[in-house]
Design a protein around this motif. Structure first.
Motif, PDB file in Angstrom:
ATOM      1  N   ASP A 119       8.637   6.209   6.294  1.00  0.00           N
ATOM      2  CA  ASP A 119       8.344   7.224   5.286  1.00  0.00           C
ATOM      3  C   ASP A 119       9.492   8.240   5.177  1.00  0.00           C
ATOM      4  O   ASP A 119      10.225   8.488   6.128  1.00  0.00           O
ATOM      5  N   ARG A 120       9.603   8.825   3.978  1.00  0.00           N
ATOM      6  CA  ARG A 120      10.365  10.054   3.724  1.00  0.00           C
ATOM      7  C   ARG A 120      11.861   9.927   4.027  1.00  0.00           C
ATOM      8  O   ARG A 120      12.456  10.794   4.663  1.00  0.00           O
ATOM      9  N   THR A 121      12.442   8.870   3.531  1.00  0.00           N
ATOM     10  CA  THR A 121      13.901   8.738   3.540  1.00  0.00           C
ATOM     11  C   THR A 121      14.414   8.924   2.121  1.00  0.00           C
ATOM     12  O   THR A 121      13.811   8.428   1.169  1.00  0.00           O
ATOM     13  N   THR A 122      15.525   9.628   1.992  1.00  0.00           N
ATOM     14  CA  THR A 122      16.208   9.747   0.705  1.00  0.00           C
ATOM     15  C   THR A 122      17.567   9.084   0.831  1.00  0.00           C
ATOM     16  O   THR A 122      18.417   9.530   1.610  1.00  0.00           O
ATOM     17  N   GLY A 138       5.468   2.015   3.158  1.00  0.00           N
ATOM     18  CA  GLY A 138       6.091   3.327   3.293  1.00  0.00           C
ATOM     19  C   GLY A 138       5.690   4.301   2.202  1.00  0.00           C
ATOM     20  O   GLY A 138       5.300   3.909   1.097  1.00  0.00           O
ATOM     21  N   TYR A 139       5.792   5.585   2.518  1.00  0.00           N
ATOM     22  CA  TYR A 139       5.443   6.665   1.591  1.00  0.00           C
ATOM     23  C   TYR A 139       6.670   7.564   1.347  1.00  0.00           C
ATOM     24  O   TYR A 139       7.496   7.782   2.228  1.00  0.00           O
ATOM     25  N   TYR A 140       6.716   8.134   0.174  1.00  0.00           N
ATOM     26  CA  TYR A 140       7.628   9.232  -0.175  1.00  0.00           C
ATOM     27  C   TYR A 140       9.105   8.918   0.089  1.00  0.00           C
ATOM     28  O   TYR A 140       9.872   9.782   0.538  1.00  0.00           O
ATOM     29  N   THR A 178       0.816  -1.225   0.000  1.00  0.00           N
ATOM     30  CA  THR A 178       0.000   0.000   0.000  1.00  0.00           C
ATOM     31  C   THR A 178       0.846   1.270   0.000  1.00  0.00           C
ATOM     32  O   THR A 178       0.312   2.378   0.057  1.00  0.00           O
ATOM     33  N   GLY A 179       2.133   1.124  -0.033  1.00  0.00           N
ATOM     34  CA  GLY A 179       3.013   2.295  -0.054  1.00  0.00           C
ATOM     35  C   GLY A 179       2.793   3.134  -1.300  1.00  0.00           C
ATOM     36  O   GLY A 179       2.478   2.608  -2.372  1.00  0.00           O
ATOM     37  N   GLN A 180       2.991   4.433  -1.167  1.00  0.00           N
ATOM     38  CA  GLN A 180       2.736   5.345  -2.280  1.00  0.00           C
ATOM     39  C   GLN A 180       3.882   6.344  -2.446  1.00  0.00           C
ATOM     40  O   GLN A 180       4.597   6.668  -1.513  1.00  0.00           O
ATOM     41  N   SER A 181       4.010   6.812  -3.678  1.00  0.00           N
ATOM     42  CA  SER A 181       4.944   7.886  -4.037  1.00  0.00           C
ATOM     43  C   SER A 181       6.386   7.554  -3.662  1.00  0.00           C
ATOM     44  O   SER A 181       7.148   8.410  -3.199  1.00  0.00           O
TER      45      SER A 181
END
Length: 321
Positions: free
Chosen positions: A61-64, A43-45, A25-28
């Motif tokens: 979420d939100r790791t680069t 996870g997302y983004y 279900t993770g997105q983006s």
């Protein structure tokens, strides 16, 4: 991409063998490279670029993570936790597991050790903060800066090799190439060294401040010394305490563990030597500059060249040029 149920998975991009394999279900999320973000599910983004980048993470979420094995071990302990981690370079943040809000840029910056987590650190430069384990809120900029730091907090290291040998110090500020490069311990908490090689050898000395090229460069265990100027108090390397030294090469040769409580201000003032320099006041360019390796206690010399011919003795007073 997405060998499981992906009906709720949208705006994801994957390129590479097993990239985003487990997404549900993770997105983006964007994953590019062999096994990039391969275990990510909800996870997302996140952005994972490079072989094994963000390999272990499944719910955060939100790791680069950019670079081979960047943030390889990261594995958030809360669904959709905002990690805020950013890493660019080979193996950056490799062993960090649940730590958040880190920025690591450069080869193996923030690499860490197995099973440890750290938070709020900034490492920029090859192997900056290489050994970090549980240390938090450190800023380390420069080639191998903060290299050996493990559990220290709130340190600032700026410059190649700055703070390189420190393993567990806190609230230290070392700015300049090789500043604070010694194995400083928690006894040295709060030390300030600004300038190339300032406080270069510091180990357990506490509450020292050194500002200037090689200021207090040899000091190891001395306490509460303040040195300001080019090579100020350069040679002192042991238990010299409570000295205030200001000026280019002021107190340069002082090197005796019993040399305490001096005030030395001026170019080449009271450069001293291996004798005991205790409780003196020397103010002025070249004041008391002939003492050399002799003992000197309780003398006051104020003015350019004041008591410039004095070698040994005690309790002398001279005011004026």
């Amino acid at each position: 991409m997405g060998t499981g149920s992906v009906s709720a998975s949208v705006r994801n991009g994957a390129f590479g063998y097993r990239a985003l394999t487990d997404i549900t279900t993770g997105q983006s999320n964007q994953a590019f490279g062999y096994d990039a973000a391969t275990n990510l599910t909800i996870g997302y983004y996140n952005v994972a670029i490079g072989t094994n980048a963000l390999y272990t993470e499944d719910v955060g979420d939100r790791t680069t993570a950019v670079g081979e094995s960047a943030f390889y071990s990261q594995n958030s302990n809360t669904n959709n936790e905002i990690t805020g981690n950013v890493g660019v370079g080979f193996g950056v943040g490799y062993y960090n597991v649940t730590g958040i809000d880190n920025t690591y840029i450069g080869y193996k910056s923030g690499y860490g050790a197995t099973g440890n987590s750290n938070t709020g650190n900034t490492g920029v430069g090859m192997e900056s903060l290489l050994d970090i384990t549980v240390g938090e809120y450190n800023t380390s900029v420069g080639w191998k800066s903060g290299h050996n730091l493990q559990g220290g907090d709130y340190n600032v290291f700026v410059g190649n090799y700055a703070g390189e040998g420190t393993t567990a110090g806190n609230k230290m500020t070392f700015v300049g190439g090789a500043a604070g490069r010694g194995v400083a311990t928690t006894d040295a908490d709060g030390a300030v060294g600004v300038g190339y090689s300032a406080l270069n050898a510091l180990t357990s000395g506490s509450k020292n401040v050194a500002i200037g090229y090689q200021a207090q460069a040899s000091q190891t265990t001395g306490n509460r010394n303040t040195a300001l100027g080019y090579e100020a108090m350069y040679t002192a390397d042991g238990g010299e305490d409570f000295n205030t030294v200001i000026g280019s090469q002021a107190g340069y040769y002082i090197n005796n563990d019993a040399s305490h409580d001096n005030v030395i201000i001026g170019k080449n003032a009271l450069q001293g030597g291996t004798g005991t320099i205790l409780g003196n006041v020397a103010i002025g360019s070249n004041a008391m500059d002939a003492v050399s390796n002799n003992n000197q206690t309780g003398t006051v010399a104020i003015g350019a060249d004041a008591l410039g011919a004095l070698t040994s003795g005690s309790g002398n007073l001279a005011v004026g040029y």
